[in-house]
Design a protein around this motif. Structure first.
Motif, short mmCIF file in Angstrom:
data_model
loop_
_atom_site.label_atom_id
_atom_site.label_comp_id
_atom_site.label_asym_id
_atom_site.label_seq_id
_atom_site.Cartn_x
_atom_site.Cartn_y
_atom_site.Cartn_z
N TRP A 138 93.26 37.71 116.85
CA TRP A 138 94.34 38.49 117.18
C TRP A 138 93.91 39.48 118.26
N ILE A 139 92.60 39.99 118.10
CA ILE A 139 91.79 40.59 119.42
C ILE A 139 91.86 39.80 120.56
N GLY A 140 91.87 38.59 120.52
CA GLY A 140 91.65 37.60 121.47
C GLY A 140 93.04 37.78 122.24
N GLU A 141 94.21 37.73 121.65
CA GLU A 141 95.53 37.67 122.30
C GLU A 141 95.54 38.90 123.12
N ARG A 142 95.08 40.14 122.78
CA ARG A 142 95.32 41.30 123.54
C ARG A 142 94.45 41.03 124.87
N ARG A 143 93.07 40.81 124.59
CA ARG A 143 92.04 40.60 125.73
C ARG A 143 92.69 39.64 126.41
N ALA A 144 93.54 38.77 126.22
CA ALA A 144 94.06 37.81 127.26
C ALA A 144 94.93 38.52 128.22
N VAL A 145 95.80 39.18 127.60
CA VAL A 145 96.72 40.14 128.32
C VAL A 145 95.93 41.00 129.42
N VAL A 146 94.92 41.46 129.00
CA VAL A 146 94.01 42.43 130.25
C VAL A 146 93.43 41.46 131.02
N ALA A 147 93.09 40.26 130.71
CA ALA A 147 92.40 39.37 131.44
C ALA A 147 93.46 38.74 132.63
N GLN A 148 94.57 38.50 132.21
CA GLN A 148 95.61 38.23 133.05
C GLN A 148 95.92 39.18 134.17
N ILE A 149 96.09 40.61 133.64
CA ILE A 149 96.22 41.52 134.55
C ILE A 149 95.06 41.66 135.72
N LEU A 150 94.08 41.55 135.25
CA LEU A 150 92.74 41.64 136.08
C LEU A 150 92.66 40.34 137.08
N GLN A 151 93.19 39.09 136.68
CA GLN A 151 93.12 37.88 137.34
C GLN A 151 94.12 38.05 138.59
N ARG A 152 95.20 38.76 138.20
CA ARG A 152 96.48 38.79 139.30
C ARG A 152 95.62 39.64 140.30
N GLY A 153 95.01 40.71 139.87
CA GLY A 153 94.32 41.76 140.72
C GLY A 153 93.43 40.88 141.89
N GLN A 154 92.60 40.04 141.26
CA GLN A 154 91.81 39.27 141.99
C GLN A 154 92.41 38.72 142.94
N GLU A 155 93.65 37.86 142.63
CA GLU A 155 94.45 37.12 143.65
C GLU A 155 94.99 37.90 144.77
N ARG A 156 95.12 39.23 144.40
CA ARG A 156 95.68 39.96 145.50
C ARG A 156 94.59 40.93 146.23
N GLY A 157 93.55 40.62 146.00
CA GLY A 157 92.24 41.21 146.61
C GLY A 157 91.84 42.62 145.99
N GLU A 158 92.59 42.96 145.05
CA GLU A 158 92.28 44.43 144.55
C GLU A 158 90.89 44.54 143.60
N ILE A 159 90.58 43.26 143.33
CA ILE A 159 89.28 43.31 142.38
C ILE A 159 88.46 42.15 143.02
N ALA A 160 87.21 42.46 142.90
CA ALA A 160 85.94 41.51 143.55
C ALA A 160 86.23 39.98 142.74
N PRO A 161 86.16 39.19 143.77
CA PRO A 161 86.39 37.69 142.99
C PRO A 161 85.17 37.19 142.16
N ASP A 162 83.93 37.86 142.33
CA ASP A 162 82.69 37.53 141.61
C ASP A 162 82.53 38.34 140.16
N ILE A 163 83.42 39.08 139.74
CA ILE A 163 82.96 39.95 138.57
C ILE A 163 83.16 39.10 137.14
N ASP A 164 82.48 39.72 136.47
CA ASP A 164 82.23 38.76 135.02
C ASP A 164 83.48 39.42 134.23
N LEU A 165 84.54 38.60 134.10
CA LEU A 165 85.85 38.86 133.64
C LEU A 165 85.76 39.25 132.46
N GLU A 166 84.96 38.65 131.42
CA GLU A 166 84.78 39.02 129.83
C GLU A 166 84.30 40.35 129.85
N HIS A 167 83.25 40.88 130.65
CA HIS A 167 82.72 41.94 130.78
C HIS A 167 83.82 43.04 130.99
#
Length: 209
Positions: A138-167
Motif C-alpha cells: 500500500w505504501i509502495g503505491e503512494r511512493r510510486a506516485v512521488v517517484a513518477q513526479i520526480l522522474q518527470r522533473g528529471q526529464e524536464r531538467g528540474e532535478i539532477a539526473p543522477d539522484i538516488d530516486l528511492e532516497h
C-alpha cells in the motif's frame, strides 16, 4: 454497568447475516461502513471485529473469512473512505506537482480518526509479518506516485539526473510520517510548499562553476 467496548456502541445490532467466501456486495459495504463509523467513534485500538459484526449485522466468522486481520479490514476501510484513487498531479512543474500532492497528504490532520487509523496500521505492520507485506504494498503505491513526479522533473531538467530516486522519495515522505508518529510538530497543508522547496534544493541540478 455498560461496557466501554466497541460492541457496546451499537445499541441496536442489525440481524445477523452469514456468508461464504464469495462476498455479498451489500454485506461487504456494510462491514466497511461499520468499521469506518467505529474508527471515528472509538479509534483503532478499541475497535474489534466483534464490534464491527454487531454494527454491520454480518457474522464475525464471515468477516474473518473476508479479511485475515483487523488491520487488513481497517486498511481497506481507509482506502475506500479516503483514497479510492490516487491523483497524480501533472502541471508541468515538479514543485507544483509535489506541493499539490503533499498538501493533500497533510490534510489528514483535519480528520483525527484517519490519523489514529494510520498510526494503528503502522504499529500493526511492525508485529504482523503477513500484514506488513500488505502495508508495504500500500505504501509502495503512494511512493510510486512521488517517484513518477520526480522522474518527470528529471526529464524536464528540474532535478539532477543522477539522484538516488528511492532516497529522494524518502525525503518527500519523511516529514509526514515523522510528524504523524512522533507528534512533535504539526501537519498542516499550509506547510507543504515550504517543505517541498527545501527538498528540491537538495535535488536540483548542480550549476557548473
Amino acid at each position: 454497568m455498560p461496557s466501554s467496548s466497541a460492541t457496546a456502541t451499537q445499541p441496536n445490532p442489525k440481524p445477523r447475516r452469514t456468508g461464504g467466501s464469495v462476498r455479498s456486495k451489500d454485506a461487504h459495504a456494510e462491514v466497511l461502513a461499520a468499521a469506518a463509523e467505529l474508527l471515528e467513534e472509538c479509534g483503532f485500538g478499541a475497535l474489534t471485529i466483534e464490534g464491527v459484526a454487531a454494527r454491520s449485522g454480518v457474522a464475525k466468522s464471515t468477516i474473518y473469512r473476508w479479511w485475515k486481520s483487523k488491520a487488513e479490514l481497517i486498511m481497506e476501510t481507509f482506502n475506500t473512505t479516503v483514497t479510492q484513487r490516487l491523483r497524480v498531479p501533472d502541471t508541468g512543474s515538479v514543485k507544483r506537482d509535489l506541493t499539490i500532492f503533499i498538501r493533500e497528504l497533510y490534510r489528514i490532520s483535519s480528520f483525527p480518526w484517519r490519523v489514529n487509523a494510520l498510526r494503528g496500521l503502522m504499529t500493526a505492520a511492525q508485529f504482523d509479518e503477513a500484514f506488513a507485506d500488505v502495508f508495504r504494498g500500500w505504501i509502495g503505491e503512494r511512493r510510486a506516485v512521488v517517484a513518477q513526479i520526480l522522474q518527470r522533473g528529471q526529464e524536464r531538467g528540474e532535478i539532477a539526473p543522477d539522484i538516488d530516486l528511492e532516497h529522494a522519495v524518502d525525503l518527500v515522505f519523511g516529514p509526514f510520517w515523522y510528524r504523524l508518529l512522533v507528534q512533535h510538530a504539526p501537519l498542516n497543508g499550509s506547510l507543504a510548499g515550504g517543505h517541498v522547496a527545501q527538498v528540491l534544493q537538495g535535488l536540483a541540478p548542480q550549476t557548473q562553476t
